[in-house]
Design an enzyme around this catalytic site. Structure first.
Site, short mmCIF file in Angstrom:
data_model
loop_
_atom_site.label_atom_id
_atom_site.label_comp_id
_atom_site.label_asym_id
_atom_site.label_seq_id
_atom_site.Cartn_x
_atom_site.Cartn_y
_atom_site.Cartn_z
N ASN A 9 -44.93 -14.84 -18.38
CA ASN A 9 -44.02 -13.71 -18.61
C ASN A 9 -44.89 -12.55 -19.10
O ASN A 9 -45.32 -12.54 -20.24
CB ASN A 9 -42.98 -14.12 -19.68
CG ASN A 9 -42.12 -12.94 -20.08
OD1 ASN A 9 -42.14 -11.88 -19.44
ND2 ASN A 9 -41.36 -13.11 -21.16
N TRP A 10 -45.16 -11.63 -18.17
CA TRP A 10 -46.08 -10.54 -18.52
C TRP A 10 -45.45 -9.48 -19.41
O TRP A 10 -46.14 -8.61 -19.93
CB TRP A 10 -46.61 -9.89 -17.23
CG TRP A 10 -47.72 -10.69 -16.60
CD1 TRP A 10 -48.24 -11.87 -17.04
CD2 TRP A 10 -48.46 -10.34 -15.43
NE1 TRP A 10 -49.25 -12.29 -16.22
CE2 TRP A 10 -49.41 -11.38 -15.22
CE3 TRP A 10 -48.42 -9.28 -14.52
CZ2 TRP A 10 -50.31 -11.35 -14.14
CZ3 TRP A 10 -49.30 -9.26 -13.46
CH2 TRP A 10 -50.24 -10.28 -13.27
N SER A 213 -45.82 -18.71 -28.28
CA SER A 213 -47.23 -18.88 -28.68
C SER A 213 -47.91 -20.10 -28.06
O SER A 213 -48.74 -20.75 -28.69
CB SER A 213 -47.37 -18.89 -30.20
OG SER A 213 -46.93 -17.65 -30.74
N GLY A 234 -46.29 -16.01 -22.68
CA GLY A 234 -46.42 -14.56 -22.73
C GLY A 234 -47.87 -14.14 -22.87
O GLY A 234 -48.62 -14.06 -21.88
N GLY A 235 -48.30 -13.89 -24.10
CA GLY A 235 -49.63 -13.35 -24.37
C GLY A 235 -50.76 -14.07 -23.65
O GLY A 235 -51.67 -13.43 -23.10
P1 PGA Z 1 -45.68 -15.60 -26.25
O1 PGA Z 1 -44.34 -15.16 -25.48
O2 PGA Z 1 -46.30 -16.70 -25.42
O3 PGA Z 1 -46.53 -14.37 -26.30
O4 PGA Z 1 -45.27 -16.10 -27.59
C1 PGA Z 1 -43.50 -16.09 -24.87
C2 PGA Z 1 -42.29 -15.41 -24.29
O5 PGA Z 1 -41.73 -14.51 -24.92
O6 PGA Z 1 -41.85 -15.75 -23.18
#
Ligand code: PGA
Length: 255
Positions: A9-10, A213, A234-235
């Site tokens: 998820n960019w 995370s 995400g990150g």
């Molecule tokens: P994150 O985001 O891996 O940066 O915690 C996950 C998401 O919101 O889909």
């Protein structure tokens, strides 16, 4: 056994130049064909990803859409427009859209069923805040988010892929994760609730992802759990090399 699904998820990151640099590295990793991978990206880079990943096994997803066929919705984008980019998935109900952009269960539900109707697989995100977790109500809260969407089914889910992403809000982008035990307990609970809500309607597949995370260092522990069928990342999905490392760790594939 269904393969684990690794979904990026960019969010609001990456220009076309960045996306091209990503695919230049990512598309060369031919071992990814043995895993299930998807990238949910901003509208503006979907064409670059579509071209760059054409001959790869990596699927594409959008992060949002407006649930109407067409019409006077200035600034919005519908699924028909997104299908031009060969998307397979769309995120629905992400906590950032719920909390920052004010999307409520009614809109999330409308989006979910519009995607099903248009044959795009919605990835329904649910997850509790830290206050809700501390009050001991996390399971009840996430169950409520599921019930809101599945209580009434305007379209059959038989032969559809059902994907839920459990993302505790306090773990998103914070570096804190749920413990593996808590994540597994929640995913097992959501699995059971879904089976109950869907009654006799058997979807083609039912997967529950964990998000919040997830990184190369912790992904394998989550993926070992019986009710965690993949990760929403995400990150740690923004750089091709590190996302590929994460997938290799999580899937046991050789990077
Ligand atoms: P994150 O985001 O891996 O940066 O915690 C996950 C998401 O919101 O889909």
């Amino acid at each position: 056994m269904t393969k684990k699904l690794f979904m990026a998820n960019w969010k609001m990151n990456h220009t076309n130049k960045d996306a091209q640099a990503f695919v230049d590295v990512f598309a060369a990793k031919t071992w990814l064909a043995d895993t299930e991978v998807a990238i949910c990206a901003p509208f503006t880079v979907l064409h670059t990803l579509q071209k760059g990943l054409k001959n790869s096994a990596c699927a594409l997803g959008a992060e949002n859409f407006y649930p109407a066929a067409q019409g006077a919705f200035t600034g919005e984008i519908n699924l028909e427009m997104l299908k031009e980019f060969d998307i397979t998935y769309v995120l629905v109900g992400h906590s950032e859209r719920r909390d920052i952009l004010g999307e409520d269960d009614a809109l999330v539900t409308e989006k979910y069923w519009q995607a099903i109707k248009e044959d795009i697989t919605p990835v329904l995100c649910v997850g509790e805040s830290e206050a809700v977790r501390n009050s001991g109500q996390a399971e009840k809260f996430c169950e409520g988010q599921l019930r809101a969407v599945f209580a009434q089914r305007p379209t059959s889910l038989a032969q559809k892929d059902v994907i839920i992403a459990y993302e505790p809000i306090w773990a998103i982008g914070t570096g804190k994760t749920a413990t593996v035990e808590d994540a597994e307990a929640m995913c097992a609970h959501l699995h059971q609730v879904l089976m109950y809500l869907l009654e006799n309607e058997k979807p083609r597949s039912l997967r529950i992802l964990y998000g919040g995370s997830v990184k190369t260092e912790n992904v394998a522990d989550f993926m070992k759990q019986a009710h965690i069928d993949g990760a929403l990342v995400g990150g740690a999905s923004l750089k091709a090399e590190s996302f590929a490392d994460l997938i290799a760790e999580g899937s046991g594939a050789h990077g």
